[in-house]
Design an enzyme around this catalytic site. Structure first.
Site, PDB file in Angstrom:
ATOM      1  CB  CYS A 105     -53.572   3.265  -5.193  1.00 23.81           C
ATOM      2  SG  CYS A 105     -52.157   3.497  -6.257  1.00 23.81           S
ATOM      3  CB  CYS A 145     -53.779   4.430  -8.895  1.00 27.30           C
ATOM      4  SG  CYS A 145     -52.716   3.150  -8.270  1.00 27.30           S
ATOM      5  CG  ASP A 146     -57.482   5.794  -7.700  1.00 25.24           C
ATOM      6  OD1 ASP A 146     -57.264   5.498  -8.882  1.00 25.24           O
ATOM      7  OD2 ASP A 146     -57.959   5.007  -6.872  1.00 25.24           O
TER       8      ASP A 146
HETATM    9  C1  LIG Z   1     -49.335   1.934  -5.022  1.00 29.72           C
HETATM   10  C2  LIG Z   1     -48.018   1.341  -4.616  1.00 29.72           C
HETATM   11  C3  LIG Z   1     -46.854   1.993  -4.930  1.00 29.72           C
HETATM   12  C4  LIG Z   1     -45.616   1.439  -4.590  1.00 29.72           C
HETATM   13  N1  LIG Z   1     -44.470   2.109  -4.966  1.00 29.72           N
HETATM   14  C5  LIG Z   1     -43.275   1.526  -4.745  1.00 29.72           C
HETATM   15  C6  LIG Z   1     -42.076   2.140  -5.234  1.00 29.72           C
HETATM   16  O1  LIG Z   1     -42.097   3.188  -5.878  1.00 29.72           O
HETATM   17  N2  LIG Z   1     -40.896   1.510  -4.963  1.00 29.72           N
HETATM   18  C7  LIG Z   1     -40.814   0.350  -4.256  1.00 29.72           C
HETATM   19  O2  LIG Z   1     -39.724  -0.161  -4.063  1.00 29.72           O
HETATM   20  N3  LIG Z   1     -41.932  -0.252  -3.787  1.00 29.72           N
HETATM   21  C8  LIG Z   1     -43.152   0.310  -4.006  1.00 29.72           C
HETATM   22  N4  LIG Z   1     -44.295  -0.295  -3.546  1.00 29.72           N
HETATM   23  C9  LIG Z   1     -44.162  -1.556  -2.761  1.00 29.72           C
HETATM   24  C10 LIG Z   1     -43.920  -2.748  -3.685  1.00 29.72           C
HETATM   25  O3  LIG Z   1     -44.862  -2.731  -4.743  1.00 29.72           O
HETATM   26  C11 LIG Z   1     -44.036  -4.053  -2.884  1.00 29.72           C
HETATM   27  O4  LIG Z   1     -43.121  -4.043  -1.832  1.00 29.72           O
HETATM   28  C12 LIG Z   1     -43.766  -5.280  -3.775  1.00 29.72           C
HETATM   29  O5  LIG Z   1     -44.662  -5.321  -4.862  1.00 29.72           O
HETATM   30  C13 LIG Z   1     -43.886  -6.577  -2.983  1.00 29.72           C
HETATM   31  O6  LIG Z   1     -43.653  -7.641  -3.853  1.00 29.72           O
HETATM   32  P1  LIG Z   1     -44.170  -9.115  -3.545  1.00 29.72           P
HETATM   33  O7  LIG Z   1     -43.764  -9.940  -4.716  1.00 29.72           O
HETATM   34  O8  LIG Z   1     -43.757  -9.525  -2.207  1.00 29.72           O
HETATM   35  O9  LIG Z   1     -45.767  -9.019  -3.487  1.00 29.72           O
HETATM   36  P2  LIG Z   1     -46.874  -8.490  -4.495  1.00 29.72           P
HETATM   37  O10 LIG Z   1     -46.343  -7.468  -5.407  1.00 29.72           O
HETATM   38  O11 LIG Z   1     -48.030  -8.153  -3.624  1.00 29.72           O
HETATM   39  O12 LIG Z   1     -47.239  -9.778  -5.381  1.00 29.72           O
HETATM   40  C14 LIG Z   1     -47.967 -10.868  -4.832  1.00 29.72           C
HETATM   41  C15 LIG Z   1     -48.277 -11.877  -5.908  1.00 29.72           C
HETATM   42  O13 LIG Z   1     -48.875 -13.021  -5.326  1.00 29.72           O
HETATM   43  C16 LIG Z   1     -50.077 -13.382  -6.023  1.00 29.72           C
HETATM   44  N5  LIG Z   1     -50.943 -14.081  -5.078  1.00 29.72           N
HETATM   45  C17 LIG Z   1     -51.473 -13.644  -3.910  1.00 29.72           C
HETATM   46  N6  LIG Z   1     -52.144 -14.645  -3.286  1.00 29.72           N
HETATM   47  C18 LIG Z   1     -52.031 -15.737  -4.082  1.00 29.72           C
HETATM   48  C19 LIG Z   1     -52.494 -17.079  -3.978  1.00 29.72           C
HETATM   49  N7  LIG Z   1     -53.181 -17.518  -2.922  1.00 29.72           N
HETATM   50  N8  LIG Z   1     -52.191 -17.941  -5.009  1.00 29.72           N
HETATM   51  C20 LIG Z   1     -51.489 -17.524  -6.090  1.00 29.72           C
HETATM   52  N9  LIG Z   1     -51.009 -16.256  -6.228  1.00 29.72           N
HETATM   53  C21 LIG Z   1     -51.276 -15.391  -5.225  1.00 29.72           C
HETATM   54  C22 LIG Z   1     -50.595 -12.046  -6.535  1.00 29.72           C
HETATM   55  O14 LIG Z   1     -51.512 -12.218  -7.585  1.00 29.72           O
HETATM   56  C23 LIG Z   1     -49.266 -11.416  -6.984  1.00 29.72           C
HETATM   57  O15 LIG Z   1     -48.859 -11.961  -8.210  1.00 29.72           O
HETATM   58  C24 LIG Z   1     -45.556   0.213  -3.880  1.00 29.72           C
HETATM   59  C25 LIG Z   1     -46.731  -0.452  -3.553  1.00 29.72           C
HETATM   60  C26 LIG Z   1     -47.959   0.083  -3.934  1.00 29.72           C
HETATM   61  C27 LIG Z   1     -49.226  -0.641  -3.628  1.00 29.72           C
END
Ligand SMILES: Cc1cc2nc3c(=O)[nH]c(=O)nc-3n(C[C@H](O)[C@H](O)[C@H](O)COP(=O)(O)OP(=O)(O)OC[C@H]3O[C@@H](n4cnc5c(N)ncnc54)[C@H](O)[C@@H]3O)c2cc1C
Length: 342
Positions: free
Chosen positions: A170, A173-174
């Site tokens: 990341c 972050c780092d």
């Molecule tokens: C470092 C970084 C920077 C980013 N910067 C941006 C930005 O500036 N702008 C932007 O628009 N997007 C950004 N993104 C992308 C964005 O964060 C993701 O597209 C978004 O978080 C996806 O959301 P999601 O809810 O699909 O999944 P996630 O955010 O991955 O959430 C998944 C959830 O599911 C849970 N989970 C997983 N498996 C299980 C299981 N088996 N049982 C129960 N719970 C489970 C996890 O604990 C978590 O709560 C960034 C991503 C990263 C890593």
């Protein structure tokens, strides 16, 4: 060489910013299966607590239906994001702040949030059953899978050994920990090149290693990269090993054209070779594409009747906070539509 990491009996336990509440939940471990015995049949059960899961839960609860959430770690990937500048209407926010607001928003409604719980199976009998790692089985009329994604590993010697000792995933972050140092970025796609541009502002020198003969990132990013004097792009490079003493000191790669072996003296290696959807537990149940992403239709529906999916775990083309929130809303409305029709 990483964001604060918590160790329990010598094993990595938690990494990155954590609240006392999150640490306590994690330390307590999954609650006993008996604690779930009294749960009633849900109308909608959301699995995942990132932007997609949060949005799906809010949309479902606002319909006045019995909504539950199974969440391993509340907040998802956004908790790793420092500055967010693309939340429309909010020119700047930070990941933990945004997800705290999402959680507060969820808590405005009657949602049964089961934190610190990991789903391990889903099946359809008379109703849909979601089995948790502690053995409890939750029953629901519809389910929304929003389990997101995580960084892909490169699986070369040294990657595991030097995690948090120079190997990072990341840059947001780092990155600042490598100010003034020589670093390598593995991956020439959009995330790799964005990382290289970001790191070039802090690091002494950035080497970008791309496995293929050319970078895969959008041209606009490549053009920006080419203006930076402290970046060297190396194509056709197969990373062989990351090595060092108590922290990363070098990276060895093989030139795939000549088979020659080269070593770079770097203190940081950022691995950005794509995301892996958290869908391993669904493999035998739900139709996934070749990238292991859940295949959904325009209502967010999967191949199992009543099971919907949203966010980064799906085959959506773009993986962003706002698109995840949008698809969470779509999946919740799709589930509601399914409920009133059946
Ligand atoms: C470092 C970084 C920077 C980013 N910067 C941006 C930005 O500036 N702008 C932007 O628009 N997007 C950004 N993104 C992308 C964005 O964060 C993701 O597209 C978004 O978080 C996806 O959301 P999601 O809810 O699909 O999944 P996630 O955010 O991955 O959430 C998944 C959830 O599911 C849970 N989970 C997983 N498996 C299980 C299981 N088996 N049982 C129960 N719970 C489970 C996890 O604990 C978590 O709560 C960034 C991503 C990263 C890593």
């Amino acid at each position: 060489m990483a964001v604060p990491t918590v160790f329990l009996d010598g094993e990595e336990f938690a990494s990155g910013r954590q609240t006392i509440e999150q640490l306590l939940e994690k330390a307590a471990g999954p609650t006993s299966k008996d604690d779930f015995a009294e749960k009633e049949l849900f109308d909608v059960l959301v699995v995942g607590g990132g932007p997609a899961g949060g949005s799906a839960a809010i949309y479902a609860a606002r319909k006045g239906i019995n909504t539950g959430m199974v969440v391993e770690t509340m907040g998802g990937q956004v908790m790793e994001t420092l500055g967010i500048e693309n939340m429309i209407g909010t020119p700047y926010t930070e990941g933990p702040k945004l997800m705290r607001q999402v959680e507060e928003h969820i808590n405005e409604y009657k949602v049964d949030v089961m934190k610190g719980q990991r789903a391990k199976d889903i099946r359809r009998n008379d109703v849909i059953e979601v089995e948790l790692e502690n053995g409890a089985v939750l029953k629901t009329k519809t389910a929304i899978l929003a389990t997101g994604a995580r960084w892909r590993n490169i699986n070369v010697p040294g990657e595991k050994e030097f995690k948090n000792k120079g190997v990072a995933y990341c840059p947001h972050c780092d990155g600042p920990l490598f100010a003034g140092k020589e670093v390598a970025v593995i991956g020439g796609g959009n995330s790799g090149i964005e990382a290289a541009i970001d790191l070039a502002g802090m690091a002494k020198h950035v080497y970008v290693l791309e496995f293929l003969p050319e970078l895969k990132a959008d041209l606009v990013l490549q053009n920006r990269l080419n203006t930076l004097e402290n970046v060297t792009v190396i194509t056709n490079a197969a990373t062989k090993e990351i090595a060092g003493s108590d922290h990363v000191e070098q990276l060895t790669y093989v030139d795939r054209e000549t088979n020659g072996e080269f070593t770079l003296a770097v203190e940081g290696v950022f691995i950005l070779i794509g995301l892996m959807p958290n869908t391993e537990w669904l493999k035998d149940r739900i139709v996934l594409n070749e990238r292991n992403e859940i295949v959904v239709d325009k209502h967010g529906a999967t191949n199992i009747e009543g099971v919907f999916a949203a966010g980064d775990c799906t085959d959506s083309v773009y993986k962003q906070i706002i698109t995840s929130m949008g698809s969470g809303a779509t999946a919740a409305l799709g589930a509601f539509d399914h409920l009133i029709r059946s």
